[in-house]
Design a protein around this motif. Structure first.
Motif, PDB file in Angstrom:
ATOM      1  N   GLU A  11       0.834  -1.202   0.000  1.00  0.00           N
ATOM      2  CA  GLU A  11       0.000   0.000   0.000  1.00  0.00           C
ATOM      3  C   GLU A  11       0.869   1.253   0.000  1.00  0.00           C
ATOM      4  OE1 GLU A  11      -3.286   0.463  -0.394  1.00  0.00           O
ATOM      5  OE2 GLU A  11      -3.304  -1.690  -0.849  1.00  0.00           O
ATOM      6  N   PHE A  14       2.457   1.617  -3.501  1.00  0.00           N
ATOM      7  CA  PHE A  14       1.521   2.137  -4.484  1.00  0.00           C
ATOM      8  C   PHE A  14       1.213   3.614  -4.228  1.00  0.00           C
ATOM      9  CE2 PHE A  14      -0.138  -2.420  -5.005  1.00  0.00           C
ATOM     10  CZ  PHE A  14       0.717  -2.653  -6.085  1.00  0.00           C
ATOM     11  N   GLU A  17       4.215   5.247  -5.888  1.00  0.00           N
ATOM     12  CA  GLU A  17       4.362   4.969  -7.309  1.00  0.00           C
ATOM     13  C   GLU A  17       3.174   5.443  -8.145  1.00  0.00           C
ATOM     14  OE1 GLU A  17       6.919   4.054  -8.807  1.00  0.00           O
ATOM     15  OE2 GLU A  17       8.222   3.144  -7.316  1.00  0.00           O
ATOM     16  N   GLY A  19      -0.221   5.580 -10.465  1.00  0.00           N
ATOM     17  CA  GLY A  19      -0.690   4.806 -11.612  1.00  0.00           C
ATOM     18  C   GLY A  19       0.300   4.826 -12.755  1.00  0.00           C
ATOM     19  N   LYS A  39       3.716   1.446 -14.617  1.00  0.00           N
ATOM     20  CA  LYS A  39       2.449   1.526 -13.897  1.00  0.00           C
ATOM     21  C   LYS A  39       2.608   0.828 -12.556  1.00  0.00           C
ATOM     22  CE  LYS A  39      -2.550   0.979 -14.421  1.00  0.00           C
ATOM     23  NZ  LYS A  39      -3.656   0.418 -15.233  1.00  0.00           N
ATOM     24  N   TYR A  40       2.160   1.488 -11.497  1.00  0.00           N
ATOM     25  CA  TYR A  40       2.334   0.985 -10.135  1.00  0.00           C
ATOM     26  C   TYR A  40       3.811   0.737  -9.820  1.00  0.00           C
ATOM     27  CZ  TYR A  40      -2.668   0.023 -10.709  1.00  0.00           C
ATOM     28  OH  TYR A  40      -4.019   0.124 -10.963  1.00  0.00           O
ATOM     29  N   ARG A  66      -3.821  -3.812 -11.243  1.00  0.00           N
ATOM     30  CA  ARG A  66      -3.191  -3.730  -9.931  1.00  0.00           C
ATOM     31  C   ARG A  66      -2.880  -5.132  -9.406  1.00  0.00           C
ATOM     32  NH1 ARG A  66      -3.607   0.093  -5.188  1.00  0.00           N
ATOM     33  NH2 ARG A  66      -3.349  -1.155  -3.308  1.00  0.00           N
ATOM     34  N   ALA A  69       0.308  -6.306 -10.829  1.00  0.00           N
ATOM     35  CA  ALA A  69       1.421  -5.596 -10.193  1.00  0.00           C
ATOM     36  C   ALA A  69       1.727  -6.190  -8.824  1.00  0.00           C
ATOM     37  CB  ALA A  69       1.088  -4.112 -10.070  1.00  0.00           C
ATOM     38  N   TYR A  73       5.299  -7.877  -7.587  1.00  0.00           N
ATOM     39  CA  TYR A  73       6.032  -7.481  -6.383  1.00  0.00           C
ATOM     40  C   TYR A  73       6.199  -8.661  -5.430  1.00  0.00           C
ATOM     41  CZ  TYR A  73       6.080  -2.478  -7.440  1.00  0.00           C
ATOM     42  OH  TYR A  73       6.332  -1.243  -8.007  1.00  0.00           O
TER      43      TYR A  73
END
Length: 281
Positions: A11, A14, A17, A19, A39-40, A66, A69, A73
């Motif tokens: 969280e 994001f 980072e 969008g 993105k992200y 998302r 992404a 990660y």
């Protein structure tokens, strides 16, 4: 060990980072010479590797969900940054650096703070040094973030380094705006310290950062002056100076030619060293 901090770390990541971004001053937005964006915080190169393809387009990056992404990660950043091994708080700080500069560079900076071999992998030697660090995890978090800021400042490339992205990077890591226009916030260092005290993340603060804070911090942007400060560079530099002195003091074509060869050889060695530092990752 620190798995409970991953959702909070994601969280926070994001939040920094955001969008989709295709700023040309962000080296991470480029892939094979094309501006495909991120993105992200996930670059086109990382997305392509995750999908097992050679390349992706800007539209494919922009359309990434998302959920994908998060999967990237979880698979390719959190474990490589020692997320399941490092104590809460420190895991997030290293994970954040991994998102900005790659897991290997993030871990090497931690190892440089700890004074252990810098191999880019969190192993028992690194973990042992973490456990023994004077002052505990919170102190180590601050030392680590200070070291990462020094790394960021060493990236002096005028187009993609600290000169264009440094303010955003500083706000992201320290929570302080050098120009005083953004309100003070916890930043990575403050949120990591909060997680060290409470792994549940009840006291963390969602970051509010400018677009340049999301730019990738790549070692290829390391300035020549910073590289030449490294002890490994002193040998070739000394050889060049010695050979230069021999050219000046020489009294014949043979001596001049030998000295010139020495200069060329030492110069080539120095060039390879600079290249190796910038590509070390």
């Amino acid at each position: 060990m620190a798995r409970e901090t991953l959702p909070v770390a994601l969280e926070l990541m994001f939040g920094d980072e955001g969008g989709y971004s295709n700023r040309s001053s962000d080296r991470g937005n480029w892939l094979h010479g094309a501006l495909v964006g991120t993105k992200y915080g996930v670059t086109g190169a990382t997305l392509a590797a995750h999908r097992g393809v050679k390349s992706v387009t800007a539209d494919q990056v922009r359309a990434m969900s998302r959920e994908e992404a998060v999967d990237i990660y979880r698979r390719s950043f959190w474990p490589q940054c020692g997320g399941d091994l490092l104590p809460p708080g420190l895991d997030y700080a290293v994970f954040n650096s991994g998102g900005m500069s790659g897991p290997s560079r993030a871990v090497k900076i931690l190892q440089s703070v700890l004074g252990v071999r810098e191999d880019g992998h969190v192993g028992e030697q690194t973990l042992g040094a973490v456990r023994k660090y004077p002052g505990g995890v919170s102190t180590l978090v601050h030392a680590y973030c200070d070291a990462y800021m020094r790394f960021l400042r060493s990236l002096t490339n005028a187009k993609t380094g600290f000169p264009v992205n440094g303010r955003g990077w500083t706000i992201r890591i320290t929570g302080k705006d050098p120009k005083g226009e953004w309100a003070d916030q916890l930043g990575v260092v403050g949120n990591a310290a909060s997680l060290a005290a409470d792994a549940g993340g009840q006291t963390v603060e969602k970051p509010q950062t400018p677009p340049e804070a999301a730019a990738k911090a790549d070692s290829r942007d390391t300035g020549l002056r910073e590289i030449l400060k490294k002890p490994e560079a002193w040998g070739p530099i000394g050889s060049i100076l010695t050979a230069g002195g021999a050219i000046i003091a020489g009294n014949g074509p043979v001596q001049w030619a030998l000295a010139a060869i020495m200069v060329a050889s030492a110069g080539l060695g120095l060039w390879y060293f600079v290249r190796r530092v910038r590509e070390a990752g």
